[in-house]
Design a protein around this motif. Structure first.
Motif, mmCIF file in Angstrom:
data_model
loop_
_atom_site.group_PDB
_atom_site.id
_atom_site.type_symbol
_atom_site.label_atom_id
_atom_site.label_comp_id
_atom_site.label_asym_id
_atom_site.label_seq_id
_atom_site.Cartn_x
_atom_site.Cartn_y
_atom_site.Cartn_z
ATOM 1 N N GLY A 150 0.808 -1.206 0.000
ATOM 2 C CA GLY A 150 0.000 0.000 0.000
ATOM 3 C C GLY A 150 0.850 1.269 0.000
ATOM 4 N N ALA A 151 0.264 2.355 0.467
ATOM 5 C CA ALA A 151 0.973 3.640 0.567
ATOM 6 C C ALA A 151 1.769 3.665 1.869
ATOM 7 N N LEU A 152 2.972 4.205 1.825
ATOM 8 C CA LEU A 152 3.814 4.312 3.019
ATOM 9 C C LEU A 152 3.122 5.154 4.088
ATOM 10 N N GLU A 153 3.166 4.689 5.338
ATOM 11 C CA GLU A 153 2.558 5.411 6.461
ATOM 12 C C GLU A 153 3.677 5.881 7.384
ATOM 13 N N PRO A 154 3.994 7.178 7.360
ATOM 14 C CA PRO A 154 5.110 7.655 8.202
ATOM 15 C C PRO A 154 4.801 7.487 9.688
ATOM 16 N N ASP A 155 5.836 7.168 10.461
ATOM 17 C CA ASP A 155 5.737 7.173 11.923
ATOM 18 C C ASP A 155 5.250 8.561 12.358
ATOM 19 N N PRO A 156 4.207 8.654 13.202
ATOM 20 C CA PRO A 156 3.697 9.977 13.626
ATOM 21 C C PRO A 156 4.782 10.848 14.259
ATOM 22 N N THR A 157 5.833 10.255 14.801
ATOM 23 C CA THR A 157 6.889 11.059 15.431
ATOM 24 C C THR A 157 7.961 11.496 14.438
ATOM 25 N N LEU A 158 7.822 11.129 13.178
ATOM 26 C CA LEU A 158 8.863 11.428 12.186
ATOM 27 C C LEU A 158 8.869 12.926 11.835
ATOM 28 N N PRO A 159 10.049 13.595 11.930
ATOM 29 C CA PRO A 159 10.117 15.010 11.509
ATOM 30 C C PRO A 159 9.738 15.153 10.037
ATOM 31 N N ASP A 160 9.123 16.282 9.705
ATOM 32 C CA ASP A 160 8.619 16.498 8.345
ATOM 33 C C ASP A 160 9.724 16.543 7.294
ATOM 34 N N ASP A 161 10.949 16.884 7.730
ATOM 35 C CA ASP A 161 12.001 17.128 6.728
ATOM 36 C C ASP A 161 12.777 15.867 6.351
ATOM 37 N N ILE A 162 12.323 14.706 6.782
ATOM 38 C CA ILE A 162 13.023 13.477 6.396
ATOM 39 C C ILE A 162 12.333 12.882 5.173
ATOM 40 N N PRO A 163 13.025 12.873 4.037
ATOM 41 C CA PRO A 163 12.368 12.406 2.809
ATOM 42 C C PRO A 163 12.232 10.888 2.781
ATOM 43 N N ASP A 178 18.026 6.651 18.420
ATOM 44 C CA ASP A 178 17.980 6.414 16.971
ATOM 45 C C ASP A 178 17.048 7.385 16.249
ATOM 46 N N ALA A 179 16.044 7.918 16.966
ATOM 47 C CA ALA A 179 15.076 8.814 16.322
ATOM 48 C C ALA A 179 15.734 10.117 15.864
ATOM 49 N N GLU A 180 16.925 10.410 16.409
ATOM 50 C CA GLU A 180 17.657 11.616 15.987
ATOM 51 C C GLU A 180 18.226 11.457 14.576
ATOM 52 N N ARG A 181 18.320 10.221 14.126
ATOM 53 C CA ARG A 181 18.901 9.978 12.804
ATOM 54 C C ARG A 181 17.952 10.445 11.705
ATOM 55 N N ALA A 182 18.529 10.859 10.591
ATOM 56 C CA ALA A 182 17.715 11.299 9.449
ATOM 57 C C ALA A 182 17.321 10.073 8.627
ATOM 58 N N VAL A 183 16.582 9.177 9.268
ATOM 59 C CA VAL A 183 16.160 7.927 8.628
ATOM 60 C C VAL A 183 14.637 7.897 8.613
ATOM 61 N N TRP A 184 14.058 7.678 7.457
ATOM 62 C CA TRP A 184 12.603 7.568 7.355
ATOM 63 C C TRP A 184 12.138 6.334 8.115
ATOM 64 N N ALA A 185 11.051 6.467 8.831
ATOM 65 C CA ALA A 185 10.513 5.328 9.586
ATOM 66 C C ALA A 185 9.002 5.323 9.469
ATOM 67 N N GLY A 186 8.450 4.153 9.441
ATOM 68 C CA GLY A 186 6.992 4.037 9.345
ATOM 69 C C GLY A 186 6.594 2.638 8.963
ATOM 70 N N VAL A 187 5.462 2.524 8.318
ATOM 71 C CA VAL A 187 4.916 1.211 7.972
ATOM 72 C C VAL A 187 4.641 1.147 6.475
ATOM 73 N N LEU A 188 5.005 0.021 5.875
ATOM 74 C CA LEU A 188 4.614 -0.258 4.485
ATOM 75 C C LEU A 188 3.522 -1.322 4.557
ATOM 76 N N PRO A 189 2.259 -0.924 4.348
ATOM 77 C CA PRO A 189 1.144 -1.872 4.513
ATOM 78 C C PRO A 189 1.113 -2.909 3.390
ATOM 79 N N LEU A 190 0.633 -4.070 3.737
ATOM 80 C CA LEU A 190 0.441 -5.144 2.760
ATOM 81 C C LEU A 190 -1.045 -5.474 2.706
ATOM 82 N N HIS A 191 -1.591 -5.522 1.494
ATOM 83 C CA HIS A 191 -3.021 -5.782 1.342
ATOM 84 C C HIS A 191 -3.253 -7.045 0.533
#
Lengths: 226, 226
Positions: A199-212, B182-195
């Motif tokens: 599906g569509a990527l769901e960013p962690d709610p705590t993720l800063p906006d400027d991380i691409p 680790d949250a200080e890192r400029a690393v995208w984090a979140g969920v990639l949903p599977l349907h």
């Protein structure tokens, strides 16, 4: 297991010999590798404290080895190197809807791998195995995310299971009752396909906006999955 | 297993006690029933001739019983009523992409059911079980397709497994490393949903043109699946 089996053919053993529905059995190693390549979830069957457990877990695989990982507190993973396990990977491609309930079935691709897993202990070997596993599941992620440190490596069990002994089964196509008397019935028959997709990527709610979103993740979203 | 366990709570046994990641463990019977309701593929773990097999197979379930079926020639099904089996149903909902490889995970819902299956032998009971199984997988199909005759019933093994002893695990939500260094890192984090979703119905090539798609199948196509 014959020593004459060519390397692209899966050797036949007491456990992997196809006894039934032989038209669904494949001894082609390329089929095994293809099934493993498109999946990442397996079911590990192992006897723990005298009873069988079937544990869902992720895996990575190259052409010769399947890797499993987990916590050192995992009973199923810790027990596995002392016994022969069965690891099964299954993709369901659709429901086969026949004229009779009896002829109903499933289109699927599955691999059952038997063996005694080896627990990797050397840190370099462990890192290489974890890299294979991570890159198998999310290509590009190993070099993007923070890699395991010594403490994390020590807390991780990594098992390597040879792909030498495996049973592969594949069913495709329409129902098998198109040429028997049931076909005279006014009953719709065919296949209802099942698809898996990202599906569509769901960013962690705590993720800063400027991380691409990195390219390797953006490329994965909305794609077929297996 | 305490006799005081209320019926909506799954009893805790040596096998089902959640030892790790307890926040993922559920003892709510409603969670078990919900997981079983939306799936139809399980992995049956059973010891056959001294080795563990994990066999992918379809199931049906009501509130108290899970049904498995197959050929009388199936070694795994024939062996099952003589031993305690583990039947596992797993739905993967997405990949949990954390800042560190170590914190990566999977959003999932799974149920592991333990017990000694009962082989149904009475034809009426067998028909009722097959009806439950068929209607679970494709609602409406039992009364639409031709039901099993005596010969087909005799060629079918039908197992009933009580849902009394089960372990349920569920993980949802974003990664767990949003509040560690680790949250200080400029690393995208979140969920990639599977349907999972049903596709368009594919008629058997031998099907006459004048047989319409029944409403219960038309309603299923292009819908979510699990």
């Amino acid at each position: 297991m014959s020593e004459q089996t060519p390397s692209h053919v899966l050797p036949e053993t007491e456990r992997t010999r196809h006894r039934r529905l032989r038209e669904q059995g494949s001894r082609d190693r390329a089929d095994l590798n293809a099934i493993l390549k498109v999946g990442f979830l397996c079911h590990l069957g192992v006897v723990v404290d005298g009873h069988t457990m079937v544990v869902p877990t992720v895996y990575g695989a190259d052409e010769t080895t399947l890797y499993l990982h987990g916590s050192v507190a995992s009973r199923s993973l810790v027990a596995s190197p002392r016994t022969t396990v069965c690891v099964t990977v299954t993709h369901v491609d659709g429901l086969v809807l026949a004229r009779s309930v009896f002829e109903h079935g499933v289109n699927y691709r599955s691999a059952m791998i038997y063996g005694v897993p080896r627990a990797l202990t050397d840190p370099e070997e462990k890192l290489a195995g974890l890299r294979c596993l991570t890159e198998h599941i999310v290509p590009g992620q190993w070099d993007y995310a923070r890699q395991p440190n010594r403490k994390e490596l020590a807390a991780t069990v990594l098992l390597a299971l040879s792909l030498e002994e495996a049973s592969v089964k594949i069913r495709t196509g329409p129902p098998d009752d198109g040429d028997i008397p049931d076909a005279e019935r006014a009953v719709w028959a065919g296949v209802l396909p099942l698809h898996a997709s990202w599906g569509a990527l769901e960013p962690d709610p705590t993720l800063p906006d400027d991380i691409p979103v990195p390219a390797h993740l953006a490329a994965r979203a909305h794609q077929n999955a297996g």
